[in-house]
Design an enzyme around this catalytic site. Structure first.
Site, PDB file in Angstrom:
ATOM      1  N   THR A 112      29.222  18.867 118.724  1.00 39.89           N
ATOM      2  CA  THR A 112      29.335  17.447 118.360  1.00 39.89           C
ATOM      3  C   THR A 112      30.688  16.850 118.756  1.00 39.89           C
ATOM      4  O   THR A 112      30.745  15.755 119.326  1.00 39.89           O
ATOM      5  CB  THR A 112      29.200  17.297 116.817  1.00 39.89           C
ATOM      6  OG1 THR A 112      28.367  18.325 116.311  1.00 39.89           O
ATOM      7  CG2 THR A 112      28.674  15.933 116.457  1.00 39.89           C
TER       8      THR A 112
ATOM      9  N   HIS B 150      24.320  13.948 111.938  1.00 45.99           N
ATOM     10  CA  HIS B 150      23.655  15.260 111.925  1.00 45.99           C
ATOM     11  C   HIS B 150      22.231  15.130 111.362  1.00 45.99           C
ATOM     12  O   HIS B 150      21.560  16.137 111.170  1.00 45.99           O
ATOM     13  CB  HIS B 150      24.432  16.249 111.060  1.00 45.99           C
ATOM     14  CG  HIS B 150      25.747  16.691 111.645  1.00 45.99           C
ATOM     15  ND1 HIS B 150      25.900  17.062 112.953  1.00 45.99           N
ATOM     16  CD2 HIS B 150      26.968  16.846 111.072  1.00 45.99           C
ATOM     17  CE1 HIS B 150      27.159  17.418 113.173  1.00 45.99           C
ATOM     18  NE2 HIS B 150      27.826  17.286 112.048  1.00 45.99           N
TER      19      HIS B 150
ATOM     20  N   ARG C 135      37.804  26.088 118.307  1.00 47.94           N
ATOM     21  CA  ARG C 135      37.998  27.529 118.165  1.00 47.94           C
ATOM     22  C   ARG C 135      37.889  28.162 119.551  1.00 47.94           C
ATOM     23  O   ARG C 135      38.682  27.895 120.424  1.00 47.94           O
ATOM     24  CB  ARG C 135      36.983  28.086 117.157  1.00 47.94           C
ATOM     25  CG  ARG C 135      37.350  29.427 116.537  1.00 47.94           C
ATOM     26  CD  ARG C 135      36.283  29.891 115.575  1.00 47.94           C
ATOM     27  NE  ARG C 135      34.987  30.078 116.196  1.00 47.94           N
ATOM     28  CZ  ARG C 135      34.546  31.230 116.726  1.00 47.94           C
ATOM     29  NH1 ARG C 135      35.291  32.298 116.660  1.00 47.94           N
ATOM     30  NH2 ARG C 135      33.347  31.305 117.295  1.00 47.94           N
TER      31      ARG C 135
END
Ligand code: PAP
Length: 343
Positions: A99, A161, A308
């Protein structure tokens, strides 16, 4: 002679404008009345409830999906009241499917005339992608959210979402991003560990496989958008995180064509696509001060938790062969004869 100042064309960085919106100058839709608010609260309190695995996040099962409790009123508002504009673009996804990246790419692509990607004052250099693009689920759950949305200039770029069935009827342009489920489960767990370092992977993994993770069941979420993209390819663009990794430039071009703003030859020659891809790359976003520090407004988690590894196949570092087999079986079963595969 009076000179008229043209309204800024969207999308504009949401965080920049949200506190300065000229609500007086806008046709503001009727806000929820107190009665409607009470009805929504009554509806929420009657829904099945549980906690998201290993966390204190309350989920409610609304129309077959486990939504964060505080966002259920947003689903109701989207279904019942929100009137889409013909040039609205909605980014949709399950959490941890790309996203943030897609928000950045879509914002940089749609706003490229106001903000060239190589510009030293590009909003993505000082704002997190989620601060440029409003999150419907949080915004529409708040009093005043609909008015803030209504005051944005067109075309509006927003993200959610929510499952496809909960989007406002008549939404014209929806871009969905889907990710391999084992990697999504690992990414979700790693994200949760930023707040609860001790939570075991097994609980998150089980909840994803059982269909009870946040906004799940994941298969119904994916299939809702997948089927809509097959029925109305002009209305729903179905992207995959792994394809974005493989060829981000080509997917940015698809996105631009889909929203009706294809790159010109001159832009291609000037390297605009490459500039957008570079600006929005994980390495670039992760290193920005704004994304290394601070918390997400209203959501409370560290901004850096959104960035990440950003690879395909990280599941192999965290799942036993039995876990991988179990998830693959769920996927094979739920996506049988649908045309979607994740290999
Ligand atoms: P959200 O739903 O909370 O917004 P989302 O952005 O969908 O999260 O997912 C985060 C994942 O996207 C992380 O994946 P990982 O845990 O497997 O590493 C994150 O690293 C990855 N990600 C974020 N930005 C980018 C980017 N610019 N390019 C590639 N991957 C990215």
């Amino acid at each position: 002679m009076a000179t008229s100042v043209p309204a800024p064309a969207g999308p504009v960085p949401f965080k920049d404008v949200e506190n300065n919106l000229d609500l007086q100058a806008t046709t503001v839709p009727a806000e929820r009345s107190l009665e409607e608010h009470d009805d929504a609260m009554l509806l929420v309190s009657a829904l099945p409830i549980k906690l998201a695995a290993g966390t204190k996040l309350k989920l409610r099962c609304y129309e077959g999906f486990w939504l964060p409790e505080r966002f259920v009123p947003a689903a109701v508002a989207m279904q019942r009241r929100l009137v889409p504009r013909p040039d609205d673009v909605v980014i949709a996804s399950l959490p941890k499917c790309g996203t943030t990246w897609l928000n950045a790419l879509a914002f940089a692509t749609m706003a490229r005339r106001s903000y060239p990607p190589a510009g030293a004052d590009h909003p993505l250099l000082r704002l997190n992608p989620h601060e440029c693009v409003p999150f419907l689920d949080a915004l529409l759950a708040e009093a005043g959210g609909e008015a803030r949305l209504a005051a944005l200039p067109s075309p509006r770029l927003m993200y959610t979402h929510m499952p496809h069935a909960m989007l406002p009827r008549g939404s014209k342009k929806v871009v969905y991003v889907c990710r391999e489920p084992k990697d999504t489960a690992v990414s979700l767990w790693q994200f949760r560990r930023s707040a609860h370092p001790e939570i075991p992977f097994g609980d998150t993994f089980d909840s994803v496989c059982d269909g009870g993770s946040t906004y799940g069941p994941f298969w119904d979420h994916v299939l809702g958008y997948w089927r809509a993209s097959l029925e109305c390819p002009d209305r729903v663009l179905f992207l995959r995180y792994e394809e974005l990794l493989r060829d981000p430039g080509e997917n940015v071009r698809r996105l631009a064509r889909f929203v009706g703003a294809p790159f010109s030859e001159a832009e291609e020659e000037a390297g605009v696509v490459r500039g957008i891809v570079e600006l929005c790359s994980l390495g670039s976003l992760r290193n920005m001060e704004v994304n290394r520090t601070g918390l997400m407004d209203g959501l409370g988690f560290p901004r850096k938790a959104l960035f990440r590894k950003g690879v395909a196949g990280d599941w192999a570092n965290h799942m036993t062969p039995e876990m991988a087999r179990r998830m693959d079986e769920v996927v094979a079963d739920k996506f049988r004869d649908t045309g979607i595969t994740f290999q």
